[in-house]
Design an enzyme around this catalytic site. Structure first.
Site, PDB file in Angstrom:
ATOM      1  N   LYS A   1       0.826  -1.210   0.000  1.00  0.00           N
ATOM      2  CA  LYS A   1       0.000   0.000   0.000  1.00  0.00           C
ATOM      3  C   LYS A   1       0.857   1.255   0.000  1.00  0.00           C
ATOM      4  O   LYS A   1       0.525   2.234  -0.610  1.00  0.00           O
ATOM      5  CB  LYS A   1      -0.917   0.005   1.215  1.00  0.00           C
ATOM      6  CG  LYS A   1      -2.241  -0.674   0.907  1.00  0.00           C
ATOM      7  CD  LYS A   1      -3.236  -0.411   1.981  1.00  0.00           C
ATOM      8  CE  LYS A   1      -2.798  -1.054   3.239  1.00  0.00           C
ATOM      9  NZ  LYS A   1      -3.765  -1.792   3.963  1.00  0.00           N
TER      10      LYS A   1
HETATM   11  N1  GLU Z   1      -4.938  -5.328   8.618  1.00  0.00           N
HETATM   12  C1  GLU Z   1      -3.995  -6.183   7.985  1.00  0.00           C
HETATM   13  C2  GLU Z   1      -3.464  -5.536   6.733  1.00  0.00           C
HETATM   14  O1  GLU Z   1      -4.079  -4.644   6.194  1.00  0.00           O
HETATM   15  C3  GLU Z   1      -4.578  -7.535   7.581  1.00  0.00           C
HETATM   16  C4  GLU Z   1      -5.013  -8.305   8.737  1.00  0.00           C
HETATM   17  C5  GLU Z   1      -5.442  -9.729   8.493  1.00  0.00           C
HETATM   18  O2  GLU Z   1      -6.027 -10.040   7.420  1.00  0.00           O
HETATM   19  O3  GLU Z   1      -5.258 -10.535   9.392  1.00  0.00           O
HETATM   20  O4  GLU Z   1      -2.417  -5.926   6.270  1.00  0.00           O
END
Ligand code: GLU
Length: 288
Positions: A248
């Site tokens: 990202k």
């Molecule tokens: N919030 C995490 C991320 O955006 C992903 C968390 C998960 O899927 O366990 O990388």
């Protein structure tokens, strides 16, 4: 026999624009839930107030709508649940498997003996060995991070395993004493994700293989907190046109690869979905 109704989730952190790898995770999780007559949940993992932005959350919702994915129930935001994560931390402290850590990132990197794991240097355990008086003295004046004492935790739980749909049975082997509460935000991804997967009744976690190693610590926390064990589905990462992993934070650099850019370029989302699934040979079988 009736198929079991599964609950899956998409749990992005709103720190940037989503890319095709996120589309694959969301699509797989959505299909898994819908085919079983189950639930698909959207959880915004915005505990890291230093990096998350409301405008990124808004574009996540737009991207999912563009992909044709709908979700059940209200959107959960981790930023609204700090007391719940605090209670989980308190419980781990109470059972004697967590300790305060006063080290700074640079101290850990500089520790000559620190071997490197996939998440950076493995914590050498400095603060695990602090004398009780020293610990109490520093607690009175400093805000610490909190780490799980993995050896103590495993002696409470005994040997553990978790199951990945594609990689099979895994023995729990966390790389070192990992952070369960950051000093700046009072919690950490690994703790919050475990608490919320359980609170939302998630039966199947679908996400990129970049989080495969993090699952060891998550399974250990589930066992310590008496939470159910979901099944895991870690899919391969979608690579950029340069053959590198998409991230990202590279949203600007890989502008052409964000979902927003694809949307604005008039790409057909149904066709994108088919291409992503075909890329890794995800057929009806691998999705049950
Ligand atoms: N919030 C995490 C991320 O955006 C992903 C968390 C998960 O899927 O366990 O990388």
């Amino acid at each position: 026999m009736d198929k079991l109704a599964l609950t899956t989730r998409f749990a992005p952190s709103p720190t940037g624009l989503l890319h095709r790898g996120h589309a694959l995770s969301a699509l797989l999780a959505w299909r898994l839930a819908r085919r079983s007559g189950g639930r698909f949940i959207l959880r915004i993992e915005d505990i890291d107030v230093t990096r998350c932005r409301p405008e990124h959350e808004a574009s996540i919702l737009e991207d999912l709508a563009w992909l044709g994915l709908d979700w059940d129930g209200p959107v959960w935001r981790q930023s609204e649940r700090s007391p719940v994560y605090r209670a989980a931390l308190d419980r781990l402290v109470a059972i004697g498997v967590a300790y305060p850590c006063f080290c700074r990132r640079a101290d850990i990197a500089a520790a000559a003996s620190a071997p490197h794991g996939p998440e950076g240097p493995v914590y050498p355990g400095t603060c695990r060995h602090l004398a009780p008086e020293e610990r109490a003295r520093r607690l009175a004046t400093e805000t610490p991070a909190w780490r799980l004492d993995v050896a103590a935790a495993l002696s409470v739980t005994g040997p553990l395993t978790w199951h990945d749909h594609w990689a099979g049975l895994q023995a729990v082997q966390p790389g070192g004493d990992f952070v369960i509460a950051r000093r700046d935000i009072g919690t950490a991804y690994t703790l919050a994700v475990v608490v919320d997967d359980a609170a939302q009744g998630v039966t199947d976690v679908v996400r990129g293989v970049d989080l495969f190693e993090a699952t060891h610590g998550q399974r250990l926390l589930q066992a310590l907190l008496g939470l159910p064990e979901p099944r895991y589905h870690h899919h391969p990462l979608v690579l950029g046109s340069d053959g590198k992993r998409l991230a990202k934070r590279d949203a600007k650099a890989v502008g052409g690869e964000t979902l927003r850019a694809l949307r604005e370029a008039g790409v057909d989302p149904a066709r994108l979905g088919e291409q992503l699934l075909a890329m890794f040979h995800f057929d009806e079988q691998t999705l049950y």
